[in-house]
Design a protein around this motif. Structure first.
Motif, mmCIF file in Angstrom:
data_model
loop_
_atom_site.group_PDB
_atom_site.id
_atom_site.type_symbol
_atom_site.label_atom_id
_atom_site.label_comp_id
_atom_site.label_asym_id
_atom_site.label_seq_id
_atom_site.Cartn_x
_atom_site.Cartn_y
_atom_site.Cartn_z
ATOM 1 N N GLU A 51 2.381 1.962 -3.508
ATOM 2 C CA GLU A 51 1.470 2.556 -4.485
ATOM 3 C C GLU A 51 1.183 4.018 -4.159
ATOM 4 O O GLU A 51 1.040 4.848 -5.061
ATOM 5 C CB GLU A 51 0.169 1.754 -4.549
ATOM 6 C CG GLU A 51 0.344 0.356 -5.120
ATOM 7 C CD GLU A 51 1.014 0.349 -6.493
ATOM 8 O OE1 GLU A 51 0.698 1.224 -7.334
ATOM 9 O OE2 GLU A 51 1.878 -0.528 -6.713
ATOM 10 N N GLU A 52 1.118 4.349 -2.879
ATOM 11 C CA GLU A 52 0.840 5.731 -2.484
ATOM 12 C C GLU A 52 1.932 6.690 -2.921
ATOM 13 O O GLU A 52 1.651 7.828 -3.334
ATOM 14 C CB GLU A 52 0.668 5.825 -0.970
ATOM 15 C CG GLU A 52 -0.650 5.286 -0.453
ATOM 16 C CD GLU A 52 -0.699 5.282 1.062
ATOM 17 O OE1 GLU A 52 0.137 5.967 1.690
ATOM 18 O OE2 GLU A 52 -1.552 4.564 1.619
ATOM 19 N N VAL A 53 3.190 6.271 -2.806
ATOM 20 C CA VAL A 53 4.303 7.193 -3.060
ATOM 21 C C VAL A 53 4.963 6.997 -4.417
ATOM 22 O O VAL A 53 5.865 7.759 -4.767
ATOM 23 C CB VAL A 53 5.379 7.078 -1.952
ATOM 24 C CG1 VAL A 53 4.779 7.371 -0.585
ATOM 25 C CG2 VAL A 53 6.053 5.707 -1.968
ATOM 26 N N GLY B 68 0.808 -1.210 0.000
ATOM 27 C CA GLY B 68 0.000 0.000 0.000
ATOM 28 C C GLY B 68 0.839 1.256 0.000
ATOM 29 O O GLY B 68 0.562 2.212 -0.749
ATOM 30 N N TYR B 69 1.872 1.271 0.820
ATOM 31 C CA TYR B 69 2.786 2.417 0.862
ATOM 32 C C TYR B 69 3.434 2.642 -0.494
ATOM 33 O O TYR B 69 3.522 3.784 -0.976
ATOM 34 C CB TYR B 69 3.851 2.182 1.932
ATOM 35 C CG TYR B 69 5.030 3.110 1.859
ATOM 36 C CD1 TYR B 69 4.932 4.426 2.291
ATOM 37 C CD2 TYR B 69 6.250 2.669 1.352
ATOM 38 C CE1 TYR B 69 6.026 5.285 2.214
ATOM 39 C CE2 TYR B 69 7.342 3.517 1.282
ATOM 40 C CZ TYR B 69 7.225 4.821 1.710
ATOM 41 O OH TYR B 69 8.294 5.663 1.632
#
Length: 262
Positions: free
Chosen positions: A146-148, A143-144
């Protein structure tokens, strides 16, 4: 004794040119330097380690201060019998480079500081890094990542670059990444150290970097006497991957000014 860190060691060991040692950022591994290994290992030794907790190096949970990362780098170079070298790093890797210069400046004949910053963490930043460490341990890296992803690289980055950055981030150990985040939260302030740097220094930043913006690079350039500043257009936080041609040109210019101890 086998080195603690996994690493790639390319190029002619007998070259008269100084070895080039490059330290990756978070949450990546040594393959982020592939364009630089390809460009520079033709004429000099290029060493790119995986930091502890990243890539193929051992994962040590808990907390990994920048001082420990720097000690690992020194131990690897001792094992490889590399007494002096040009040292570069990006983001967290750049902060590790600054810590290396604090610990063993006599071995370093040139510095590359890419998309990084020297100030100590703020109280808010310490809390945020601690919270992110807990999140990564709880949820994993996906998840991290994809966020950054499109802050690490510009939104229009080449698909192969995007794929490589995603692979590195999702392939990183959550335990290793969390330990590094906790360690970075406690880092010292390197701004005064930069005023004492006495070797050729290149400061590089992607023009669209929002993690370590151009203003941070300009401040480092002002602090390091005689340094060169290169702002790479069309790149965010990873200009060495996004725009390797101008990045490598600037690094080539740095290397021409780096000489061994007489």
């Amino acid at each position: 004794m086998a080195p603690f860190l996994a690493y790639e060691d390319k190029g002619p060991h007998a070259a008269t040119a100084l070895p080039l040692v490059l330290i990756h950022g978070h949450p990546f591994d040594h393959t982020m330097w592939a364009p630089q290994v390809a460009a520079f290992a033709r004429e000099r030794r290029v060493i790119v380690p995986d930091l502890r907790g990243y890539g193929a190096s051992p994962v040590v949970p808990g907390i990994t201060p920048l001082s420990v990362f720097a000690e690992d780098v020194a131990a690897l170079l001792d094992e490889l019998r590399v007494p002096e070298f040009v040292l570069g790093g990006l983001s967290m890797g750049g902060q590790i480079v600054m810590e290396c210069y604090r610990q063993f400046p006599e071995r370093i004949r040139g510095l590359l500081l890419a998309d990084t910053f020297p100030a100590a963490e703020t109280p808010e930043g310490r809390k945020a890094r601690g919270a992110m460490a807990e999140r990564l341990l709880r949820e994993g890296m996906g998840g991290y990542a994809e966020e950054v992803l499109y802050r690490m690289v510009a939104p229009y980055a080449r698909p192969d670059v995007v794929a490589q950055v995603r692979r590195m981030m999702t392939g990183t150990s959550a335990e290793g990444a969390a330990a590094a985040l906790r360690g970075r939260a406690e880092r010292p302030d390197y701004r005064e150290l930069l005023t004492r740097v006495g070797v050729p220094t290149l400061v590089v930043v992607g023009e669209e970097d929002t993690f370590t913006p151009v203003a941070d690079a300009e401040a480092m350039h002002a602090a390091v006497r005689g340094s060169v500043l290169c702002v790479v257009r069309g790149a965010a936080h990873l200009p060495n991957l996004e725009r390797p041609t101008p990045f490598n040109k600037a690094l080539t210019d740095l290397l021409t000014h780096c000489t061994p101890h007489p």
